[in-house]
Design a protein around this motif. Structure first.
Motif, PDB file in Angstrom:
ATOM      1  N   GLY A   1       0.822  -1.192   0.000  1.00  0.00           N
ATOM      2  CA  GLY A   1       0.000   0.000   0.000  1.00  0.00           C
ATOM      3  C   GLY A   1       0.864   1.253   0.000  1.00  0.00           C
ATOM      4  O   GLY A   1       1.989   1.242   0.509  1.00  0.00           O
ATOM      5  N   SER A   2       0.340   2.319  -0.563  1.00  0.00           N
ATOM      6  CA  SER A   2       1.115   3.559  -0.610  1.00  0.00           C
ATOM      7  C   SER A   2       1.153   4.251   0.736  1.00  0.00           C
ATOM      8  O   SER A   2       2.075   4.994   1.035  1.00  0.00           O
ATOM      9  CB  SER A   2       0.548   4.505  -1.661  1.00  0.00           C
ATOM     10  OG  SER A   2      -0.773   4.876  -1.323  1.00  0.00           O
ATOM     11  N   ARG A   3       0.170   4.022   1.561  1.00  0.00           N
ATOM     12  CA  ARG A   3       0.136   4.583   2.921  1.00  0.00           C
ATOM     13  C   ARG A   3      -0.438   3.540   3.847  1.00  0.00           C
ATOM     14  O   ARG A   3      -1.477   2.971   3.587  1.00  0.00           O
ATOM     15  CB  ARG A   3      -0.755   5.831   2.991  1.00  0.00           C
ATOM     16  CG  ARG A   3      -0.227   6.997   2.226  1.00  0.00           C
ATOM     17  CD  ARG A   3       0.827   7.702   3.010  1.00  0.00           C
ATOM     18  NE  ARG A   3       1.233   8.900   2.285  1.00  0.00           N
ATOM     19  CZ  ARG A   3       2.374   9.505   2.470  1.00  0.00           C
ATOM     20  NH1 ARG A   3       3.230   9.045   3.341  1.00  0.00           N
ATOM     21  NH2 ARG A   3       2.681  10.576   1.800  1.00  0.00           N
ATOM     22  N   GLY A   4       0.260   3.320   4.949  1.00  0.00           N
ATOM     23  CA  GLY A   4      -0.216   2.353   5.934  1.00  0.00           C
ATOM     24  C   GLY A   4      -0.539   3.032   7.233  1.00  0.00           C
ATOM     25  O   GLY A   4      -0.911   4.209   7.268  1.00  0.00           O
ATOM     26  N   LEU A   5      -0.373   2.332   8.329  1.00  0.00           N
ATOM     27  CA  LEU A   5      -0.704   2.879   9.640  1.00  0.00           C
ATOM     28  C   LEU A   5       0.239   3.982  10.081  1.00  0.00           C
ATOM     29  O   LEU A   5      -0.090   4.769  10.948  1.00  0.00           O
ATOM     30  CB  LEU A   5      -0.709   1.756  10.686  1.00  0.00           C
ATOM     31  CG  LEU A   5      -1.842   0.752  10.533  1.00  0.00           C
ATOM     32  CD1 LEU A   5      -1.667  -0.395  11.509  1.00  0.00           C
ATOM     33  CD2 LEU A   5      -3.177   1.412  10.741  1.00  0.00           C
ATOM     34  N   SER A   6       1.427   4.064   9.495  1.00  0.00           N
ATOM     35  CA  SER A   6       2.377   5.108   9.881  1.00  0.00           C
ATOM     36  C   SER A   6       2.218   6.343   8.999  1.00  0.00           C
ATOM     37  O   SER A   6       3.152   7.077   8.758  1.00  0.00           O
ATOM     38  CB  SER A   6       3.809   4.582   9.810  1.00  0.00           C
ATOM     39  OG  SER A   6       4.098   4.140   8.504  1.00  0.00           O
ATOM     40  N   ASN A   7       1.023   6.578   8.528  1.00  0.00           N
ATOM     41  CA  ASN A   7       0.704   7.647   7.588  1.00  0.00           C
ATOM     42  C   ASN A   7       1.214   9.024   8.029  1.00  0.00           C
ATOM     43  O   ASN A   7       1.819   9.741   7.247  1.00  0.00           O
ATOM     44  CB  ASN A   7      -0.813   7.695   7.397  1.00  0.00           C
ATOM     45  CG  ASN A   7      -1.215   8.495   6.182  1.00  0.00           C
ATOM     46  OD1 ASN A   7      -0.391   8.891   5.379  1.00  0.00           O
ATOM     47  ND2 ASN A   7      -2.503   8.696   6.057  1.00  0.00           N
ATOM     48  N   LEU A   8       1.003   9.406   9.279  1.00  0.00           N
ATOM     49  CA  LEU A   8       1.403  10.725   9.753  1.00  0.00           C
ATOM     50  C   LEU A   8       2.921  10.898   9.680  1.00  0.00           C
ATOM     51  O   LEU A   8       3.422  11.889   9.166  1.00  0.00           O
ATOM     52  CB  LEU A   8       0.919  10.930  11.192  1.00  0.00           C
ATOM     53  CG  LEU A   8       1.196  12.290  11.813  1.00  0.00           C
ATOM     54  CD1 LEU A   8       0.504  13.390  11.011  1.00  0.00           C
ATOM     55  CD2 LEU A   8       0.698  12.314  13.243  1.00  0.00           C
ATOM     56  N   ARG A   9       3.654   9.919  10.151  1.00  0.00           N
ATOM     57  CA  ARG A   9       5.104   9.993  10.096  1.00  0.00           C
ATOM     58  C   ARG A   9       5.593  10.005   8.653  1.00  0.00           C
ATOM     59  O   ARG A   9       6.554  10.666   8.307  1.00  0.00           O
ATOM     60  CB  ARG A   9       5.736   8.827  10.844  1.00  0.00           C
ATOM     61  CG  ARG A   9       7.215   9.068  11.113  1.00  0.00           C
ATOM     62  CD  ARG A   9       7.856   7.859  11.685  1.00  0.00           C
ATOM     63  NE  ARG A   9       8.093   6.949  10.558  1.00  0.00           N
ATOM     64  CZ  ARG A   9       8.643   5.778  10.665  1.00  0.00           C
ATOM     65  NH1 ARG A   9       8.994   5.319  11.821  1.00  0.00           N
ATOM     66  NH2 ARG A   9       8.839   5.031   9.609  1.00  0.00           N
ATOM     67  N   GLY A  10       4.912   9.284   7.778  1.00  0.00           N
ATOM     68  CA  GLY A  10       5.304   9.226   6.372  1.00  0.00           C
ATOM     69  C   GLY A  10       5.273  10.580   5.698  1.00  0.00           C
ATOM     70  O   GLY A  10       6.065  10.857   4.800  1.00  0.00           O
ATOM     71  N   LEU A  11       4.359  11.428   6.138  1.00  0.00           N
ATOM     72  CA  LEU A  11       4.298  12.772   5.566  1.00  0.00           C
ATOM     73  C   LEU A  11       5.540  13.587   5.890  1.00  0.00           C
ATOM     74  O   LEU A  11       5.953  14.458   5.129  1.00  0.00           O
ATOM     75  CB  LEU A  11       3.052  13.509   6.077  1.00  0.00           C
ATOM     76  CG  LEU A  11       1.718  12.962   5.603  1.00  0.00           C
ATOM     77  CD1 LEU A  11       0.575  13.664   6.336  1.00  0.00           C
ATOM     78  CD2 LEU A  11       1.567  13.109   4.107  1.00  0.00           C
TER      79      LEU A  11
END
Length: 146
Positions: free
Chosen positions: A115-125
């Protein structure tokens, strides 16, 4: 097409979509589907995991391991329900991007579907998503599902 596919799962909607795509690819031939979970501490208070419920960020290592086991079992069950007979599961520790790539190399997979975004979505930004990092360091095909 592919003989071996790795799909990292974390219980997020993005991971579920990636698992569906990986299953579609795996159903076309005699393919081994490797399902990987890399437990990660998150930077927000709770997370929802694959219908299991909310998990507090202060959860113990044992609680995280138990949740990882549940996530990977549900993913394997979903893959088998879609007719995938060759399913292998693994829970690994470490930096998610590097661990995904290392497991792909170790298992000799030809493709990683994630997936392009998982549960760590906020940190990924802030520091870059795991899928973005994997696509830059993997030696195999990386299919990112949105």
């Amino acid at each position: 097409m592919f003989h071996s596919i790795l799909v990292p799962v974390d219980g997020s909607e993005g991971a579920k979509k990636a698992l569906e795509v990986a299953c579609q690819l795996a159903s076309q031939a005699n393919v081994t589907l490797h399902i990987l979970n890399v437990p990660e501490e998150l930077a927000h208070e709770t997370m929802l995991v694959w219908g299991i419920g909310a998990i507090a960020i202060e959860a113990s290592n044992q609680e995280r391991e138990d949740i990882s086991q549940q996530v990977i079992e549900k993913a394997a069950e979903a893959a088998r329900a879609k007719g995938i007979s060759q399913v292998e599961t693994v829970i690994a520790q470490g930096d998610p991007a590097r661990t995904i790539v290392n497991e792909a190399k170790r298992r000799g997979v030809e493709a990683i579907v994630m997936g392009s975004r998982g549960l760590s979505n906020l940190r990924g930004l802030v520091v870059g998503s795991v899928s973005h990092k994997v696509s830059h360091i993997a030696d195999c095909t990386v299919i990112t599902v949105r």
